[in-house]
Design a protein around this motif. Structure first.
Motif, PDB file in Angstrom:
ATOM      1  N   ALA A  56      -6.835   2.040   1.904  1.00 35.55           N
ATOM      2  CA  ALA A  56      -6.227   0.814   2.436  1.00 35.55           C
ATOM      3  C   ALA A  56      -7.125   0.091   3.438  1.00 35.55           C
ATOM      4  O   ALA A  56      -7.055  -1.126   3.569  1.00 35.55           O
ATOM      5  N   SER A  80      -4.188  -1.170   0.129  1.00 38.06           N
ATOM      6  CA  SER A  80      -3.236  -2.151   0.645  1.00 38.06           C
ATOM      7  C   SER A  80      -3.953  -3.475   0.852  1.00 38.06           C
ATOM      8  O   SER A  80      -5.086  -3.499   1.340  1.00 38.06           O
ATOM      9  N   ALA A  95       0.936  -6.818  -0.433  1.00 34.79           N
ATOM     10  CA  ALA A  95       0.383  -6.534  -1.763  1.00 34.79           C
ATOM     11  C   ALA A  95      -0.387  -5.230  -1.687  1.00 34.79           C
ATOM     12  O   ALA A  95      -0.794  -4.790  -0.601  1.00 34.79           O
ATOM     13  N   THR A 136      -3.548   9.479  10.923  1.00 33.17           N
ATOM     14  CA  THR A 136      -3.574   8.309  10.052  1.00 33.17           C
ATOM     15  C   THR A 136      -2.401   7.393  10.366  1.00 33.17           C
ATOM     16  O   THR A 136      -1.504   7.749  11.143  1.00 33.17           O
ATOM     17  N   PHE A 137      -2.404   6.182   9.750  1.00 32.78           N
ATOM     18  CA  PHE A 137      -1.205   5.347   9.788  1.00 32.78           C
ATOM     19  C   PHE A 137      -0.109   6.085   9.018  1.00 32.78           C
ATOM     20  O   PHE A 137      -0.366   6.748   8.016  1.00 32.78           O
ATOM     21  N   VAL A 183      -8.085   9.710   3.949  1.00 36.14           N
ATOM     22  CA  VAL A 183      -7.988   8.295   4.327  1.00 36.14           C
ATOM     23  C   VAL A 183      -9.371   7.862   4.810  1.00 36.14           C
ATOM     24  O   VAL A 183      -9.983   8.565   5.610  1.00 36.14           O
ATOM     25  N   TYR A 232      -4.000   4.777  16.480  1.00 34.57           N
ATOM     26  CA  TYR A 232      -2.587   4.485  16.598  1.00 34.57           C
ATOM     27  C   TYR A 232      -2.075   5.192  17.850  1.00 34.57           C
ATOM     28  O   TYR A 232      -2.546   6.295  18.136  1.00 34.57           O
ATOM     29  N   ASP A 235      -6.713   7.310   0.089  1.00 34.77           N
ATOM     30  CA  ASP A 235      -6.020   6.198   0.726  1.00 34.77           C
ATOM     31  C   ASP A 235      -7.127   5.248   1.193  1.00 34.77           C
ATOM     32  O   ASP A 235      -7.750   5.460   2.235  1.00 34.77           O
ATOM     33  N   LEU A 246       0.655   4.378  -2.874  1.00 38.62           N
ATOM     34  CA  LEU A 246       0.569   5.824  -2.643  1.00 38.62           C
ATOM     35  C   LEU A 246       1.773   6.548  -3.253  1.00 38.62           C
ATOM     36  O   LEU A 246       1.636   7.583  -3.909  1.00 38.62           O
ATOM     37  N   TYR A 289      -2.430  -5.809   2.735  1.00 35.29           N
ATOM     38  CA  TYR A 289      -1.737  -6.372   3.906  1.00 35.29           C
ATOM     39  C   TYR A 289      -2.661  -7.442   4.518  1.00 35.29           C
ATOM     40  O   TYR A 289      -3.882  -7.281   4.516  1.00 35.29           O
ATOM     41  N   ALA A 310       2.031   5.557   6.880  1.00 40.01           N
ATOM     42  CA  ALA A 310       2.286   5.355   5.439  1.00 40.01           C
ATOM     43  C   ALA A 310       1.770   6.526   4.605  1.00 40.01           C
ATOM     44  O   ALA A 310       2.399   6.911   3.610  1.00 40.01           O
ATOM     45  N   LYS A 321      -6.000  -6.686   6.319  1.00 40.69           N
ATOM     46  CA  LYS A 321      -7.015  -5.808   5.731  1.00 40.69           C
ATOM     47  C   LYS A 321      -8.285  -6.605   5.408  1.00 40.69           C
ATOM     48  O   LYS A 321      -8.269  -7.830   5.352  1.00 40.69           O
ATOM     49  N   GLY A 333       0.797  -1.220   0.000  1.00 41.63           N
ATOM     50  CA  GLY A 333       0.000   0.000   0.000  1.00 41.63           C
ATOM     51  C   GLY A 333       0.832   1.273   0.000  1.00 41.63           C
ATOM     52  O   GLY A 333       0.464   2.270  -0.620  1.00 41.63           O
ATOM     53  N   LEU A 334       1.952   1.234   0.715  1.00 43.34           N
ATOM     54  CA  LEU A 334       2.823   2.415   0.729  1.00 43.34           C
ATOM     55  C   LEU A 334       3.319   2.709  -0.682  1.00 43.34           C
ATOM     56  O   LEU A 334       3.313   3.859  -1.136  1.00 43.34           O
TER      57      LEU A 334
HETATM   58  C1  LIG Z   1      -4.364   3.943   6.015  1.00 47.92           C
HETATM   59  C2  LIG Z   1      -3.228   3.116   5.481  1.00 47.92           C
HETATM   60  N1  LIG Z   1      -2.488   3.605   4.459  1.00 47.92           N
HETATM   61  C3  LIG Z   1      -1.481   2.910   3.936  1.00 47.92           C
HETATM   62  C4  LIG Z   1      -1.141   1.661   4.413  1.00 47.92           C
HETATM   63  C5  LIG Z   1       0.065   0.999   3.855  1.00 47.92           C
HETATM   64  O1  LIG Z   1      -0.138  -0.269   3.363  1.00 47.92           O
HETATM   65  P1  LIG Z   1       1.038  -1.373   3.363  1.00 47.92           P
HETATM   66  O2  LIG Z   1       1.233  -1.834   4.756  1.00 47.92           O
HETATM   67  O3  LIG Z   1       0.513  -2.426   2.449  1.00 47.92           O
HETATM   68  O4  LIG Z   1       2.263  -0.707   2.804  1.00 47.92           O
HETATM   69  C6  LIG Z   1      -1.906   1.091   5.445  1.00 47.92           C
HETATM   70  C7  LIG Z   1      -1.695  -0.265   5.983  1.00 47.92           C
HETATM   71  O5  LIG Z   1      -0.748  -0.753   6.413  1.00 47.92           O
HETATM   72  C8  LIG Z   1      -2.952   1.854   6.012  1.00 47.92           C
HETATM   73  O6  LIG Z   1      -3.685   1.381   7.029  1.00 47.92           O
END
Ligand SMILES: Cc1ncc(COP(=O)(O)O)c(C=O)c1O
Length: 370
Positions: free
Chosen positions: A160, A182, A195, A86-87, A132, A311, A158, A65, A184, A89, A187, A61-62
């Motif tokens: 994800a 994402s 992926a 947000t997370f 997000v 978080y 975003d 983006l 992950y 990423a 998810k 997912g990163l």
């Molecule tokens: C809001 C958000 N953005 C981006 C990501 C990034 O995804 P990844 O872990 O697949 O790189 C995640 C999850 O990990 C996420 O929760």
């Protein structure tokens, strides 16, 4: 003592063990592991599911983006509006392209970026907004798109945490200029490893991301862009095709768990998630708030109920973002202190749901009587 897992992936995969093993054997026997028929098929199926012209599978997912930032030529000197809560990423994708993330606070009720706060953060350098869909609930996209239109900005979702979520009946991932997601494992639609994917209706951006994910190479050993290597692989695509077929059922089961939490916790001394009437969330996480969060979490732990904090430290308080440490983002900080994610997965049993609810009530009661 019974324990309630936070998310029981083994239980979920047990249900689809046969088709997953068949997918594994199909790819193993094909001898083809990178960008082949499984990836092509998954991309077509997921684009159809999200209602976009294109889906481009990438490594995570990163990178989804980050590649979008690169495809739109967002870089040094540019600013991108991101949620403060947000997370990390979401911020890292901006920073890694040399641009500057500009944090915007969320609404206190939905935890999603506040459209009214966006305009005040726009400067002559602003290029894009990354809303997000946090915890699986869509952000207020009409209001966000209106701000973007007024200032000539891109909107990059975003998505994800929001596979299958609907905003006014339209799928997350189809609501801006492009979206990143994402897969992950944890998810709602998770692979069995890392992926991710990009979604867009824009032919030019899809083509550019396709180049960037694969060494900038349109055909083998010809390189048109300074690309990277971040491809969705055949094995993960094959697994994702199996799981995509289950996604709507699993999301419906998550909604049922959320409905039960909402019903049985309405009198508990915690704040429950608020859902605007235009949102159909997919409950990637069921996040409650408590001013007494850490004691509540310890109590739940003693009762055998696993919880997670999404978080605990907002991005602007992380060591890697020391330059933001002076920023005043009180909502992000309050949320980091108060949020608590309850167990949530499609196959939770009635007994597990009841155990979570009862454990929260015994904490509420003991607090009232003390
Ligand atoms: C809001 C958000 N953005 C981006 C990501 C990034 O995804 P990844 O872990 O697949 O790189 C995640 C999850 O990990 C996420 O929760």
């Amino acid at each position: 003592m019974m324990t309630v897992p936070f998310l029981d992936l083994a239980r979920l995969h047990q249900e689809i063990r046969d088709p997953l093993e068949a997918a594994f054997r199909r790819v193993l026997d094909s001898g083809w592991f990178i960008t082949g028929p499984e990836v092509e098929a998954f991309e077509a199926e997921y684009a159809r599911y999200c209602g976009t012209r294109h889906c481009v599978g990438v490594g995570n997912g990163l990178d989804a983006l980050r590649l979008l930032m690169l495809a739109y030529d967002i870089g040094p000197g540019d600013e991108v509006l991101v949620p403060s809560n947000t997370f990390i990423a979401t911020w890292l994708a901006v920073s890694q392209c040399g641009a500057t993330p500009v944090p915007v606070e969320p609404r206190a009720d939905t935890y999603n970026i506040d459209p009214e706060a966006l305009s005040a953060a726009v400067t002559s350098r602003t290029r894009a907004i990354i809303p997000v869909h946090l915890y699986g609930q869509p952000a207020d996209m009409d209001a966000i798109n209106a701000v973007a239109q007024r200032h000539g900005l891109l909107v990059i979702e975003d998505a994800a945490q929001a596979q299958g979520a609907l905003y006014k009946g339209r799928p997350a991932g189809s609501l801006g200029h492009a979206a990143a997601t994402s897969f992950y494992p944890g998810k709602n639609l998770g692979a069995l490893g890392d992926a991710g994917a990009i979604l867009t209706d824009d032919d030019r951006i899809a083509a550019k991301v396709r180049l960037l994910r694969n060494y900038g190479s349109p055909i083998k050993y010809k390189h048109d862009e300074l690309g990277c290597n971040t491809r969705l692989d055949e094995m993960q695509a094959a697994f994702l095709r199996v799981k995509l077929a289950c996604l709507d059922d699993w999301n419906a089961q998550r909604r049922d768990v959320a409905r039960q939490y909402a019903t049985h916790l309405q009198d508990a001394a915690v704040a429950l998630p608020q859902v605007p009437d235009w949102a159909e969330p997919v409950w990637h996480l069921y996040v409650i708030r408590s001013g007494n969060r850490d004691a509540l979490r310890a109590h739940l732990d003693r009762c055998g109920v696993s919880t997670v904090i999404h978080y605990p430290i907002p991005p602007h308080r992380q060591a890697c973002y020391a330059e933001f440490s002076g920023h005043q983002l009180p909502l992000a900080e309050t949320l980091a202190r108060e949020v608590l994610s309850l167990p949530m997965s499609p196959l939770m049993t009635q007994r597990e749901i009841t155990d979570v609810v009862d454990a929260i009530h015994t904490f509420s009661n003991s607090n009232e009587s003390s």
